[in-house]
Structures are given as C-alpha cells and as structure tokens.
Design a protein around this motif. Sequence first.
Motif, PDB file in Angstrom:
ATOM      1  N   LEU A 206      20.892  74.436  35.587  1.00  0.00           N
ATOM      2  CA  LEU A 206      19.707  75.106  36.117  1.00  0.00           C
ATOM      3  C   LEU A 206      18.591  74.912  35.106  1.00  0.00           C
ATOM      4  N   ARG A 207      17.456  74.420  35.562  1.00  0.00           N
ATOM      5  CA  ARG A 207      16.275  74.243  34.713  1.00  0.00           C
ATOM      6  C   ARG A 207      15.274  75.313  35.122  1.00  0.00           C
ATOM      7  N   VAL A 208      15.043  76.260  34.216  1.00  0.00           N
ATOM      8  CA  VAL A 208      14.189  77.414  34.494  1.00  0.00           C
ATOM      9  C   VAL A 208      12.941  77.289  33.629  1.00  0.00           C
ATOM     10  N   GLY A 209      11.768  77.359  34.264  1.00  0.00           N
ATOM     11  CA  GLY A 209      10.535  77.183  33.516  1.00  0.00           C
ATOM     12  C   GLY A 209       9.471  78.210  33.826  1.00  0.00           C
ATOM     13  N   LEU A 210       8.703  78.543  32.787  1.00  0.00           N
ATOM     14  CA  LEU A 210       7.484  79.339  32.924  1.00  0.00           C
ATOM     15  C   LEU A 210       6.324  78.374  32.736  1.00  0.00           C
ATOM     16  N   PHE A 211       5.369  78.399  33.650  1.00  0.00           N
ATOM     17  CA  PHE A 211       4.239  77.477  33.641  1.00  0.00           C
ATOM     18  C   PHE A 211       2.923  78.225  33.599  1.00  0.00           C
ATOM     19  N   ASN A 212       1.920  77.649  32.933  1.00  0.00           N
ATOM     20  CA  ASN A 212       0.566  78.191  33.058  1.00  0.00           C
ATOM     21  C   ASN A 212      -0.089  77.532  34.276  1.00  0.00           C
ATOM     22  N   GLN A 213      -1.238  78.026  34.659  1.00  0.00           N
ATOM     23  CA  GLN A 213      -1.878  77.533  35.877  1.00  0.00           C
ATOM     24  C   GLN A 213      -2.282  76.072  35.772  1.00  0.00           C
ATOM     25  N   ARG A 214      -2.810  75.677  34.629  1.00  0.00           N
ATOM     26  CA  ARG A 214      -3.305  74.313  34.466  1.00  0.00           C
ATOM     27  C   ARG A 214      -2.189  73.267  34.585  1.00  0.00           C
TER      28      ARG A 214
ATOM     29  N   VAL B 103      10.967  88.329  29.541  1.00  0.00           N
ATOM     30  CA  VAL B 103      11.081  88.049  30.967  1.00  0.00           C
ATOM     31  C   VAL B 103      12.548  87.792  31.275  1.00  0.00           C
ATOM     32  N   GLU B 104      13.115  88.621  32.141  1.00  0.00           N
ATOM     33  CA  GLU B 104      14.511  88.476  32.549  1.00  0.00           C
ATOM     34  C   GLU B 104      14.532  88.031  34.007  1.00  0.00           C
ATOM     35  N   ILE B 105      15.101  86.864  34.258  1.00  0.00           N
ATOM     36  CA  ILE B 105      15.137  86.294  35.608  1.00  0.00           C
ATOM     37  C   ILE B 105      16.591  86.208  36.059  1.00  0.00           C
ATOM     38  N   THR B 106      16.916  86.901  37.150  1.00  0.00           N
ATOM     39  CA  THR B 106      18.244  86.813  37.735  1.00  0.00           C
ATOM     40  C   THR B 106      18.162  85.874  38.935  1.00  0.00           C
TER      41      THR B 106
ATOM     42  N   LYS C  73      14.177  76.798  29.802  1.00  0.00           N
ATOM     43  CA  LYS C  73      15.586  76.920  29.415  1.00  0.00           C
ATOM     44  C   LYS C  73      16.427  76.110  30.385  1.00  0.00           C
ATOM     45  N   ILE C  74      17.506  75.564  29.861  1.00  0.00           N
ATOM     46  CA  ILE C  74      18.492  74.866  30.675  1.00  0.00           C
ATOM     47  C   ILE C  74      19.804  75.610  30.493  1.00  0.00           C
ATOM     48  N   VAL C  75      20.384  76.072  31.609  1.00  0.00           N
ATOM     49  CA  VAL C  75      21.624  76.840  31.550  1.00  0.00           C
ATOM     50  C   VAL C  75      22.635  76.269  32.538  1.00  0.00           C
TER      51      VAL C  75
ATOM     52  N   ASN D 168      27.940  82.523  41.314  1.00  0.00           N
ATOM     53  CA  ASN D 168      26.870  82.646  42.302  1.00  0.00           C
ATOM     54  C   ASN D 168      25.560  83.139  41.706  1.00  0.00           C
ATOM     55  N   SER D 169      25.605  83.745  40.512  1.00  0.00           N
ATOM     56  CA  SER D 169      24.418  84.368  39.932  1.00  0.00           C
ATOM     57  C   SER D 169      24.381  84.154  38.419  1.00  0.00           C
ATOM     58  N   VAL D 170      23.164  83.947  37.890  1.00  0.00           N
ATOM     59  CA  VAL D 170      22.955  83.746  36.455  1.00  0.00           C
ATOM     60  C   VAL D 170      21.699  84.516  36.057  1.00  0.00           C
ATOM     61  N   THR D 171      21.711  85.080  34.856  1.00  0.00           N
ATOM     62  CA  THR D 171      20.525  85.740  34.322  1.00  0.00           C
ATOM     63  C   THR D 171      20.033  84.957  33.112  1.00  0.00           C
ATOM     64  N   VAL D 172      18.741  84.642  33.119  1.00  0.00           N
ATOM     65  CA  VAL D 172      18.099  83.896  32.041  1.00  0.00           C
ATOM     66  C   VAL D 172      17.042  84.803  31.426  1.00  0.00           C
ATOM     67  N   VAL D 173      17.021  84.885  30.095  1.00  0.00           N
ATOM     68  CA  VAL D 173      16.069  85.766  29.408  1.00  0.00           C
ATOM     69  C   VAL D 173      15.172  84.931  28.499  1.00  0.00           C
ATOM     70  N   PHE D 174      13.880  85.115  28.667  1.00  0.00           N
ATOM     71  CA  PHE D 174      12.873  84.533  27.774  1.00  0.00           C
ATOM     72  C   PHE D 174      12.365  85.670  26.892  1.00  0.00           C
ATOM     73  N   GLU D 175      12.440  85.477  25.592  1.00  0.00           N
ATOM     74  CA  GLU D 175      11.969  86.498  24.661  1.00  0.00           C
ATOM     75  C   GLU D 175      10.735  86.005  23.923  1.00  0.00           C
ATOM     76  N   ASN D 176       9.953  86.955  23.421  1.00  0.00           N
ATOM     77  CA  ASN D 176       8.744  86.641  22.646  1.00  0.00           C
ATOM     78  C   ASN D 176       7.759  85.776  23.425  1.00  0.00           C
ATOM     79  N   VAL D 177       7.587  86.094  24.707  1.00  0.00           N
ATOM     80  CA  VAL D 177       6.632  85.379  25.552  1.00  0.00           C
ATOM     81  C   VAL D 177       5.253  85.990  25.338  1.00  0.00           C
ATOM     82  N   LYS D 178       4.280  85.142  25.089  1.00  0.00           N
ATOM     83  CA  LYS D 178       2.905  85.607  24.926  1.00  0.00           C
ATOM     84  C   LYS D 178       2.428  86.274  26.210  1.00  0.00           C
ATOM     85  N   PRO D 179       1.784  87.428  26.131  1.00  0.00           N
ATOM     86  CA  PRO D 179       1.258  88.058  27.336  1.00  0.00           C
ATOM     87  C   PRO D 179       0.325  87.096  28.091  1.00  0.00           C
ATOM     88  N   GLY D 180       0.413  87.128  29.402  1.00  0.00           N
ATOM     89  CA  GLY D 180      -0.407  86.264  30.238  1.00  0.00           C
ATOM     90  C   GLY D 180       0.182  86.146  31.625  1.00  0.00           C
TER      91      GLY D 180
END
Length: 134
Positions: free
Chosen positions: A33-41, A19-22, A51-53, A58-70
């Motif tokens: 910047l505190r960037v998070g992926l959350f499940n519904q619960r 997941v690449e988030i710009t 991740k904390i970056v 004006n712009s930053v790209t954050v990459v999450f690797e090996n994320v379980k599909p969902g």
Amino acid sequence: MIVAMCFVGVASTYAQGTVEITISNIKSDEGELRVGLFNQRDFLKEVVEGKIVKPLGNSVTVVFENVKPGVYAISVLHDENGNGVLDRTRLGIPKEGFAFGNNAMGKKGPPTFDQAKIEVTNKPVTHALKMKYF
C-alpha cells in the motif's frame, strides 16, 4: 530578544500534527500500500509525506507523525504487483485498488484536491478510507 526567538523556535517544533489513516476493504495481502499526503500544487505528482506498508488483512492503520500544519490531500494505491504505479486497462480503468481522502471519487479519473483534502493542525487527525477495486 534572543530569548523570545528561542521560544518561537521551540513552539514551532512542537506545533506538529499526527495523521492516523485507517484503510479498510483491502482485497489481498499481495504487493504494498502506497499512502501519500499531497499539497495542492503537487497533488498526485509528488508526495509531501509518504509511507509504503504491507497489506496484512482487510484493514491497516498508517500513522504520519510530525506533520506540518496545513491542508493536504490523501491518496492510497494498492500496488499489488509492486511496480510503483497504478496499473490500468486500455480503457484507463484501474486494475489495482485505490482510495482518496474523504473517500472521494472523481467523475472520469481521480477526484480533485479539494474533494480529497484534510486539514492538519497540532491536534491528532483520524481518517477512515475504504479501498475501491474494479
């Protein structure tokens, strides 16, 4: 039988997503910047991946690797004073910047999980978010 089970294990190891988030419209280089992926619960309570970056420019790209599909919701906090929380006025208005998946906005507070969700598969996912400040 044992050979088949080994291949299942190998396949599930490789069936991870990226997941690449710009994040744009960052107003300052202060804090983090505190960037998070959350499940519904646990939406906005506990991150599945985080991740904390440093906000540089004006712009930053954050990459999450090996994320379980969902299905995950994205949340970004520009924690300018580094205290780990979204500071608010007495009226509850955020003093610091924020963004959510799909650039979703809630009516009186944060958006719902469904408004901020993305789907992660074994193919790369790119997502563009714009920080909001009041």
